[in-house]
Design a protein around this motif. Structure first.
Motif, PDB file in Angstrom:
ATOM      1  N   VAL A   1       0.843  -1.201   0.000  1.00 56.61           N
ATOM      2  CA  VAL A   1       0.000   0.000   0.000  1.00 56.61           C
ATOM      3  C   VAL A   1       0.875   1.247   0.000  1.00 56.61           C
ATOM      4  O   VAL A   1       0.621   2.204  -0.747  1.00 56.61           O
ATOM      5  CB  VAL A   1      -0.956   0.002   1.214  1.00 56.61           C
ATOM      6  CG1 VAL A   1      -1.726   1.295   1.300  1.00 56.61           C
ATOM      7  CG2 VAL A   1      -1.899  -1.175   1.140  1.00 56.61           C
TER       8      VAL A   1
ATOM      9  N   ILE B   1       2.205   1.760  -3.418  1.00 57.93           N
ATOM     10  CA  ILE B   1       1.199   2.305  -4.334  1.00 57.93           C
ATOM     11  C   ILE B   1       1.112   3.824  -4.156  1.00 57.93           C
ATOM     12  O   ILE B   1       1.091   4.579  -5.138  1.00 57.93           O
ATOM     13  CB  ILE B   1      -0.182   1.648  -4.102  1.00 57.93           C
ATOM     14  CG1 ILE B   1      -0.139   0.177  -4.509  1.00 57.93           C
ATOM     15  CG2 ILE B   1      -1.274   2.388  -4.868  1.00 57.93           C
ATOM     16  CD1 ILE B   1      -1.366  -0.611  -4.099  1.00 57.93           C
TER      17      ILE B   1
ATOM     18  N   CYS C   1       4.219   5.387  -5.622  1.00 55.80           N
ATOM     19  CA  CYS C   1       4.156   5.397  -7.091  1.00 55.80           C
ATOM     20  C   CYS C   1       3.210   6.476  -7.598  1.00 55.80           C
ATOM     21  O   CYS C   1       3.502   7.132  -8.601  1.00 55.80           O
ATOM     22  CB  CYS C   1       3.735   4.026  -7.619  1.00 55.80           C
ATOM     23  SG  CYS C   1       5.046   2.804  -7.565  1.00 55.80           S
ATOM     24  N   GLU C   2       2.093   6.677  -6.917  1.00 54.69           N
ATOM     25  CA  GLU C   2       1.146   7.719  -7.333  1.00 54.69           C
ATOM     26  C   GLU C   2       1.767   9.101  -7.179  1.00 54.69           C
ATOM     27  O   GLU C   2       1.676   9.944  -8.077  1.00 54.69           O
ATOM     28  CB  GLU C   2      -0.153   7.616  -6.526  1.00 54.69           C
ATOM     29  CG  GLU C   2      -1.188   8.636  -6.885  1.00 54.69           C
ATOM     30  CD  GLU C   2      -1.748   8.492  -8.282  1.00 54.69           C
ATOM     31  OE1 GLU C   2      -2.416   9.442  -8.736  1.00 54.69           O
ATOM     32  OE2 GLU C   2      -1.544   7.462  -8.943  1.00 54.69           O
TER      33      GLU C   2
ATOM     34  N   GLU D   1       5.321   1.690 -12.838  1.00 57.31           N
ATOM     35  CA  GLU D   1       4.382   0.567 -12.845  1.00 57.31           C
ATOM     36  C   GLU D   1       5.118  -0.776 -12.863  1.00 57.31           C
ATOM     37  O   GLU D   1       4.698  -1.726 -12.204  1.00 57.31           O
ATOM     38  CB  GLU D   1       3.444   0.669 -14.043  1.00 57.31           C
ATOM     39  CG  GLU D   1       2.263   1.582 -13.876  1.00 57.31           C
ATOM     40  CD  GLU D   1       2.537   2.886 -13.185  1.00 57.31           C
ATOM     41  OE1 GLU D   1       2.158   2.991 -12.015  1.00 57.31           O
ATOM     42  OE2 GLU D   1       3.091   3.813 -13.777  1.00 57.31           O
TER      43      GLU D   1
ATOM     44  N   LEU E   1       6.351  -1.357  -9.360  1.00 53.42           N
ATOM     45  CA  LEU E   1       5.254  -1.787  -8.490  1.00 53.42           C
ATOM     46  C   LEU E   1       4.885  -3.233  -8.765  1.00 53.42           C
ATOM     47  O   LEU E   1       4.676  -4.025  -7.844  1.00 53.42           O
ATOM     48  CB  LEU E   1       4.037  -0.881  -8.678  1.00 53.42           C
ATOM     49  CG  LEU E   1       2.781  -1.248  -7.887  1.00 53.42           C
ATOM     50  CD1 LEU E   1       3.048  -1.222  -6.393  1.00 53.42           C
ATOM     51  CD2 LEU E   1       1.643  -0.301  -8.246  1.00 53.42           C
TER      52      LEU E   1
ATOM     53  N   THR F   1       5.325  -6.261  -6.040  1.00 53.25           N
ATOM     54  CA  THR F   1       4.144  -7.042  -5.669  1.00 53.25           C
ATOM     55  C   THR F   1       4.394  -8.534  -5.903  1.00 53.25           C
ATOM     56  O   THR F   1       4.052  -9.369  -5.061  1.00 53.25           O
ATOM     57  CB  THR F   1       2.915  -6.569  -6.474  1.00 53.25           C
ATOM     58  OG1 THR F   1       2.732  -5.176  -6.251  1.00 53.25           O
ATOM     59  CG2 THR F   1       1.667  -7.311  -6.067  1.00 53.25           C
TER      60      THR F   1
ATOM     61  N   GLU G   1      -4.345  -5.503  -0.794  1.00 48.98           N
ATOM     62  CA  GLU G   1      -3.312  -4.602  -1.295  1.00 48.98           C
ATOM     63  C   GLU G   1      -2.740  -5.082  -2.626  1.00 48.98           C
ATOM     64  O   GLU G   1      -2.391  -4.269  -3.485  1.00 48.98           O
ATOM     65  CB  GLU G   1      -2.200  -4.397  -0.258  1.00 48.98           C
ATOM     66  CG  GLU G   1      -1.485  -5.641   0.160  1.00 48.98           C
ATOM     67  CD  GLU G   1      -2.150  -6.407   1.303  1.00 48.98           C
ATOM     68  OE1 GLU G   1      -1.546  -7.381   1.763  1.00 48.98           O
ATOM     69  OE2 GLU G   1      -3.257  -6.051   1.732  1.00 48.98           O
TER      70      GLU G   1
ATOM     71  N   ALA H   1      -3.015  -3.020  -6.112  1.00 44.87           N
ATOM     72  CA  ALA H   1      -1.854  -2.774  -6.975  1.00 44.87           C
ATOM     73  C   ALA H   1      -2.184  -3.117  -8.423  1.00 44.87           C
ATOM     74  O   ALA H   1      -1.843  -2.371  -9.345  1.00 44.87           O
ATOM     75  CB  ALA H   1      -0.645  -3.576  -6.498  1.00 44.87           C
TER      76      ALA H   1
ATOM     77  N   TYR I   1      -4.472  -0.452  -9.824  1.00 39.24           N
ATOM     78  CA  TYR I   1      -3.709   0.768 -10.066  1.00 39.24           C
ATOM     79  C   TYR I   1      -2.900   0.652 -11.356  1.00 39.24           C
ATOM     80  O   TYR I   1      -2.882   1.574 -12.171  1.00 39.24           O
ATOM     81  CB  TYR I   1      -2.786   1.055  -8.871  1.00 39.24           C
ATOM     82  CG  TYR I   1      -1.878   2.235  -9.089  1.00 39.24           C
ATOM     83  CD1 TYR I   1      -2.368   3.528  -8.976  1.00 39.24           C
ATOM     84  CD2 TYR I   1      -0.550   2.068  -9.447  1.00 39.24           C
ATOM     85  CE1 TYR I   1      -1.547   4.619  -9.193  1.00 39.24           C
ATOM     86  CE2 TYR I   1       0.276   3.147  -9.672  1.00 39.24           C
ATOM     87  CZ  TYR I   1      -0.223   4.418  -9.543  1.00 39.24           C
ATOM     88  OH  TYR I   1       0.582   5.489  -9.775  1.00 39.24           O
TER      89      TYR I   1
END
Length: 182
Positions: A3, A6, A9-10, A44, A47, A51, A64, A68, A71
């Protein structure tokens, strides 16, 4: 941990976007700007890799991991669209380019626009579902119910958006009479 990644990354997406546009329009360095904007997909991939590593290291598949995947799917489908939209506005504000056209508001043109956005949502759902299915296969015999539930979330989002887009086709919004007379 996922989380937090994420969120990172945002935030990094918007920071890279702002830096890329600032370098392009304030400093006039188009190549450097292009390099910064091309770093967006790397977020991306990072991420996705983290993950997968989290699942490989024995983490219980949870919400979560589903978030991901959603997202990543959203960014794949809407990332370029968002960057292009903001680039048009930055060019207008910072470089004196003409104002970018607004999306159509009425009739068949609005229905086509909404249909195109819905196709982006379908792409986002397809990417998310594919990533979640890969995660299900990767986990194997473990409990994957949370991953499966996020597949349904993605499909429901695409379905609801499709119904909304369909309403623009079935009941197109008409231009007000006062605007037509001018």
């Amino acid at each position: 941990m996922v989380v937090t990644l994420i969120v990172v990354c945002e935030v990094a997406f918007w920071v890279l976007l702002a830096l890329g546009l600032a370098v392009r329009y304030l400093l006039g360095m188009r190549r450097t700007s292009a390099v910064l904007l091309l770093c967006e997909p790397v977020l991306e991939l990072f991420l996705f890799a983290v993950t997968a590593i989290d699942l490989r290291n024995g983490a219980e598949p949870g919400w979560e991991h589903g978030l991901a995947a959603l997202y990543i799917g959203y960014t794949v489908a809407y990332g370029h669209y968002t960057i292009r939209w903001l680039d048009g506005h930055a060019a207008h504000r910072l470089a004196g380019a003409p104002r970018p056209p607004k999306p159509p508001r009425y009739g068949g043109a609005r229905a086509r626009h909404e249909g195109a956005l819905w196709l982006r949502t379908v792409l986002a759902a397809a990417v998310a579902c594919a990533l979640l299915q890969a995660a299900v296969w990767y986990v194997g015999d473990g409990d994957t119910s949370s991953l499966r539930s996020f597949q349904w979330v993605a499909l429901r989002a695409a379905g609801i958006h499709g119904l909304v887009a369909l309403t623009y086709t079935l009941w197109p919004k008409r231009e007000p009479q006062s605007a037509v007379r001018r």
